[in-house]
Design an enzyme around this catalytic site. Structure first.
Site, PDB file in Angstrom:
ATOM      1  N   LYS A  84       0.859  -1.192   0.000  1.00 47.65           N
ATOM      2  CA  LYS A  84       0.000   0.000   0.000  1.00 47.65           C
ATOM      3  C   LYS A  84       0.896   1.242   0.000  1.00 47.65           C
ATOM      4  CE  LYS A  84      -4.303   1.195   2.373  1.00 47.65           C
ATOM      5  NZ  LYS A  84      -5.003   1.019   3.657  1.00 47.65           N
TER       6      LYS A  84
HETATM    7  C1  E4P Z   1      -8.385   2.025   3.768  1.00 47.40           C
HETATM    8  O1  E4P Z   1      -7.627   1.173   3.354  1.00 47.40           O
HETATM    9  C2  E4P Z   1      -8.229   2.734   5.036  1.00 47.40           C
HETATM   10  O2  E4P Z   1      -7.587   1.875   5.956  1.00 47.40           O
HETATM   11  C3  E4P Z   1      -9.520   3.109   5.696  1.00 47.40           C
HETATM   12  O3  E4P Z   1     -10.645   2.692   4.962  1.00 47.40           O
HETATM   13  C4  E4P Z   1      -9.587   4.477   6.254  1.00 47.40           C
HETATM   14  O4  E4P Z   1     -10.836   4.672   6.851  1.00 47.40           O
HETATM   15  P1  E4P Z   1     -11.133   5.817   7.934  1.00 47.40           P
HETATM   16  O5  E4P Z   1     -11.407   7.087   7.201  1.00 47.40           O
HETATM   17  O6  E4P Z   1     -12.353   5.323   8.649  1.00 47.40           O
HETATM   18  O7  E4P Z   1      -9.901   5.902   8.795  1.00 47.40           O
END
Ligand code: E4P
Length: 217
Positions: A84
């Site tokens: 990522k």
């Molecule tokens: C995606 O891969 C992220 O980990 C995640 O969806 C972020 O979500 P949040 O805005 O609830 O932190």
């Protein structure tokens, strides 16, 4: 639509996996940091032992060389690790370099359609638009998903749209209607997909009627 769980909590991952509908996992540094007393790479390894689908592990570096070095360590953890990367200039360069080596990437923190166009051109496997965080600042997260879908379909890009920052069932329904390839959601949202008051009242009545008619079982 594929379903990933967005957590680094092993119990939650096991609970979702037991439902038989889990296709993968996304983590980020904040989610792993919430898991007290675990090492970053060790937790990713434990997750990969539970879920055989794609497991996203995020780099911490913000510049190209650091990202490439971290990616080379992350891919050693398990064959289902997806690297990522942040959707920045350096992240895009790393996406291209890793994609050319056959390494899968998930381009994160996407908030506008041109970021999605660029990462698809660079060969990303997954792209993560954060719909909840856009809604939080009075923008329209779902509009981003729709625009991305249209752009990808216009040009036949194969990068999968992974709707992220999904906060509730309405987000999930709208993602499916808009043609998101994957939604990554917390366990609470996975469970909420099965909620309906008519299901609960209907079930209550079935059980009551049975007990009245067959008091001895
Ligand atoms: C995606 O891969 C992220 O980990 C995640 O969806 C972020 O979500 P949040 O805005 O609830 O932190």
């Amino acid at each position: 639509m594929e379903l990933y769980i967005d957590t680094a909590n092993l119990d939650e991952i096991k609970e979702a996996a037991a439902l038989g509908v889990l296709d993968g996992v996304t983590t980020n540094p904040s989610l792993i940091a919430k898991e007290k007393g675990v090492s970053y790479h060790a937790r990713l390894k434990e997750i990969c032992e539970v879920v055989k689908g794609p497991v996203s592990g995020e780099v911490i570096s913000t510049e190209f060389n650091g990202m490439m070095k971290e990616a080379s360590e992350l891919v050693k953890i398990a064959s289902n690790i997806v690297v990522k990367l942040p959707t920045t200039v350096d992240g895009l360069k790393a996406c291209k370099a890793l994609s050319d080596q056959g390494i899968k990437t998930n381009m994160t923190l996407v908030f506008q359609p041109l970021q999605a166009l660029m990462v698809a051109k660079a060969g990303a496997f997954l792209v993560s638009p954060f719909i909840g965080r856009l809604d939080d600042v009075a923008e329209d997260g779902m509009d981003l998903i729709q625009r991305m879908r249209q752009i990808y379909d216009n040009y036949g890009f194969r990068t999968k749209i992974l709707a992220a920052s999904v906060r509730h069932s309405k987000h999930m329904v709208d993602c499916a209607l808009a043609g998101a390839d994957v939604a990554t959601v917390p366990l609470s949202v996975i469970k909420a997909t099965l909620n309906h008051p008519l299901t609960d009242s209907g079930l209550k009545k079935f059980v009551e009627d049975y007990k009245k008619a067959f008091p001895n079982g």
